[in-house]
Write a protein that holds these residues in place. Structure first.
Motif, PDB file in Angstrom:
ATOM      1  N   ARG A 259       0.844  -1.177   0.000  1.00  0.00           N
ATOM      2  CA  ARG A 259       0.000   0.000   0.000  1.00  0.00           C
ATOM      3  C   ARG A 259       0.888   1.238   0.000  1.00  0.00           C
ATOM      4  O   ARG A 259       1.954   1.246   0.590  1.00  0.00           O
ATOM      5  N   CYS A 260       0.408   2.270  -0.696  1.00  0.00           N
ATOM      6  CA  CYS A 260       1.140   3.537  -0.720  1.00  0.00           C
ATOM      7  C   CYS A 260       0.990   4.190   0.653  1.00  0.00           C
ATOM      8  O   CYS A 260      -0.123   4.280   1.168  1.00  0.00           O
ATOM      9  N   HIS A 261       2.108   4.638   1.252  1.00  0.00           N
ATOM     10  CA  HIS A 261       1.977   5.260   2.573  1.00  0.00           C
ATOM     11  C   HIS A 261       1.465   6.691   2.492  1.00  0.00           C
ATOM     12  O   HIS A 261       1.152   7.306   3.488  1.00  0.00           O
ATOM     13  N   GLY A 262       1.360   7.213   1.268  1.00  0.00           N
ATOM     14  CA  GLY A 262       0.815   8.558   1.101  1.00  0.00           C
ATOM     15  C   GLY A 262      -0.701   8.558   0.980  1.00  0.00           C
ATOM     16  O   GLY A 262      -1.384   9.414   1.530  1.00  0.00           O
ATOM     17  N   CYS A 263      -1.252   7.581   0.211  1.00  0.00           N
ATOM     18  CA  CYS A 263      -2.698   7.621  -0.041  1.00  0.00           C
ATOM     19  C   CYS A 263      -3.385   6.283   0.180  1.00  0.00           C
ATOM     20  O   CYS A 263      -4.591   6.172  -0.021  1.00  0.00           O
ATOM     21  N   ASP A 264      -2.616   5.245   0.577  1.00  0.00           N
ATOM     22  CA  ASP A 264      -3.185   3.938   0.893  1.00  0.00           C
ATOM     23  C   ASP A 264      -3.675   3.154  -0.322  1.00  0.00           C
ATOM     24  O   ASP A 264      -4.402   2.180  -0.172  1.00  0.00           O
TER      25      ASP A 264
ATOM     26  N   HIS B 166       7.140   5.672  -7.961  1.00  0.00           N
ATOM     27  CA  HIS B 166       6.188   6.604  -7.362  1.00  0.00           C
ATOM     28  C   HIS B 166       4.788   6.033  -7.441  1.00  0.00           C
ATOM     29  O   HIS B 166       4.462   5.274  -8.343  1.00  0.00           O
ATOM     30  N   CYS B 167       3.953   6.466  -6.504  1.00  0.00           N
ATOM     31  CA  CYS B 167       2.563   6.026  -6.500  1.00  0.00           C
ATOM     32  C   CYS B 167       1.849   6.618  -7.710  1.00  0.00           C
ATOM     33  O   CYS B 167       1.959   7.809  -7.964  1.00  0.00           O
ATOM     34  N   PRO B 168       1.099   5.806  -8.469  1.00  0.00           N
ATOM     35  CA  PRO B 168       0.432   6.335  -9.660  1.00  0.00           C
ATOM     36  C   PRO B 168      -0.688   7.323  -9.317  1.00  0.00           C
ATOM     37  O   PRO B 168      -1.089   8.117 -10.161  1.00  0.00           O
ATOM     38  N   ARG B 169      -1.183   7.270  -8.089  1.00  0.00           N
ATOM     39  CA  ARG B 169      -2.296   8.146  -7.753  1.00  0.00           C
ATOM     40  C   ARG B 169      -1.836   9.446  -7.089  1.00  0.00           C
ATOM     41  O   ARG B 169      -2.194  10.526  -7.528  1.00  0.00           O
ATOM     42  N   CYS B 170      -1.003   9.359  -6.041  1.00  0.00           N
ATOM     43  CA  CYS B 170      -0.663  10.589  -5.304  1.00  0.00           C
ATOM     44  C   CYS B 170       0.783  11.010  -5.545  1.00  0.00           C
ATOM     45  O   CYS B 170       1.228  12.033  -5.036  1.00  0.00           O
ATOM     46  N   ASN B 171       1.531  10.211  -6.285  1.00  0.00           N
ATOM     47  CA  ASN B 171       2.905  10.539  -6.649  1.00  0.00           C
ATOM     48  C   ASN B 171       3.898  10.510  -5.484  1.00  0.00           C
ATOM     49  O   ASN B 171       5.007  11.012  -5.600  1.00  0.00           O
TER      50      ASN B 171
HETATM   51 ZN   LIG Z   1      -0.266   7.111  -3.216  1.00  0.00          ZN
END
Ligand SMILES: [Zn+2]
Ligand SMILES: [Zn+2]
Length: 408
Positions: A8-13, A28-33
């Motif tokens: 899971r992305c620790h920025g946006c889950d 990088h996370c594709p959603r929140c970068n």
């Molecule tokens: Zn994210």
């Protein structure tokens, strides 16, 4: 041993598939970068070498004079610790401590923790390992050597009318220390240390995640696992969102907002010269710089001490309100605001550093006396509380009502 397939992305889950990244590339996370992980540039042992080099640099940077001031014909050397000790002994223990903490203690603890993490990794000392890695993780945002050096330059520029300034060898040591610690910070990663631990000592726990939708991400060691109360890798309590994040952030933010009033109304510095007493607030200090044609410094101080703290408070307040009112658009933009607030945070402390450095440099009793005012103390509290607010905010809350139909 292979890593898990999902994390899971620790920025946006967001649940993302783990892909291999090439050296010198970041994922990088594709959603929140948010940066998820880095391609290993250098080995963990290089981290250790850099940390040891930094620790050695503490000797010249802290015990040799950074600048020598020639004031009324007397040469006065100043080192970093002696300056903060002067500040503490003259009735400003909190300010002195804040500067010593951000410019010496934190860098020392971070470098020391890298060394102790390696030692603990080798000897299988779990508690020390966990303590070292979390020290690195939590203190690195408080490392402010860069702010200190910029402040020192501004302070020297401001007092050049009063005294002659000579650069000492300690200053070169400090610049080198800044360089080496910055290098360390760009490489060191809690995730890598925990992976190394896992590889070495507890290979069995890597259970594949069968159902990504019920997985949970540990914010301490960045391990995504099936939900439970404690992390199976670092054994810390695990939460899908930071507990009481909204309440804590509001509390810190409101405290900062209260202190921002005395910080701007009360005098932040008091200069006594030839029996005259000159008191300056943040604003009058900036106005004074403009009057003496120091536009560059005036802009820097204005941005760092007026624009940044206010923008931080407004920005975090906006994010909190959006979370509470479940606003469902502009997630990317809000994430960008949060990253900016976190990144810019430490620079607001600059004016405080400048004043403190000036005080330790030119406070010479009757003829020329320079002390921080009460406004400086209030301002220090504003900086500390806004940083705590940014830290206690959980960015995953921004994304809780994100609809998949928005994008991709
Ligand atoms: Zn994210
Ligand atoms: Zn963990």
């Amino acid at each position: 041993m292979e890593d898990a397939k999902f994390r899971r992305c620790h920025g946006c889950d967001l649940v993302v598939e783990v892909a291999k990244v090439a050296k010198k590339q970041n994922a990088h996370c594709p959603r929140c970068n948010t940066q998820l992980y880095r391609g290993n540039r250098i080995s963990l042992n290089s981290d250790l070498a850099i940390a040891v080099a930094a620790l050695l640099l503490f000797i010249p940077s802290h015990f040799f004079p950074m600048v020598t001031i020639q004031l009324f014909g007397v040469m006065i050397p100043a080192t970093l610790p002696s300056g903060t000790i002067t500040l503490m002994s003259e009735g400003f223990p909190m300010l002195g401590l804040l500067i010593l903490f951000c410019s010496s203690i934190v860098p020392f603890l971070v470098c020391g923790s890298v060394v102790s993490a390696h030692l603990a990794l080798r000897r299988k000392w779990f508690t020390l390992f966990r303590l070292s890695v979390s020290t690195i993780q939590h203190l690195k945002d408080w490392m402010m050597l860069d702010v200190f050096l910029v402040s020192l330059a501004i302070a020297c520029f401001k007092i050049q009318d009063h005294a002659d300034i000579f650069v000492g060898s300690g200053l070169y040591g400090l610049v080198l220390l800044l360089f080496v610690t910055s290098l360390l910070l760009t490489h060191v990663s809690a995730r890598r240390y925990w992976r190394a631990w896992q590889r070495k000592h507890q290979q069995k726990i890597e259970a594949p995640i069968t159902r990504p939708e019920t997985s949970i991400h540990c914010e301490h060691c960045h391990f995504t696992q099936q939900s439970g109360t404690h992390c199976i890798r670092c054994k810390r309590p695990i939460h899908s969102r930071k507990p009481k994040s909204i309440q804590k952030t509001w509390l810190y933010l409101l405290t900062a907002t209260i202190f921002i009033i005395p910080a701007n109304v009360l005098s932040i510095s008091i200069l006594l010269t030839n029996g005259k007493r000159l008191e300056d607030t943040i604003f009058s200090g900036v106005a004074g710089l403009i009057k003496t044609d120091m536009y560059g410094i005036a802009i820097i101080i204005f941005v760092a001490s007026i624009v940044v703290p206010v923008a931080k408070i407004l920005g975090l307040g906006y994010l909190l309100l959006c979370v509470q009112f479940k606003r469902s658009v502009f997630h990317q933009q809000r994430m960008a605001i949060y990253s900016a607030v976190k990144w810019i945070g430490k620079w607001s402390v600059m004016d405080l550093f400048v004043i403190s450095i000036m005080m330790t440099l030119i406070d010479r009793g009757q003829i020329l006396d320079f002390t921080p005012g009460l406004g400086a103390v209030a301002f220090g509290l504003v900086v500390v509380f806004t940083m705590l607010a940014a830290e206690s905010f959980d960015s995953r809350l921004i994304w809780d009502n994100y609809e998949r139909t928005d994008k991709s």
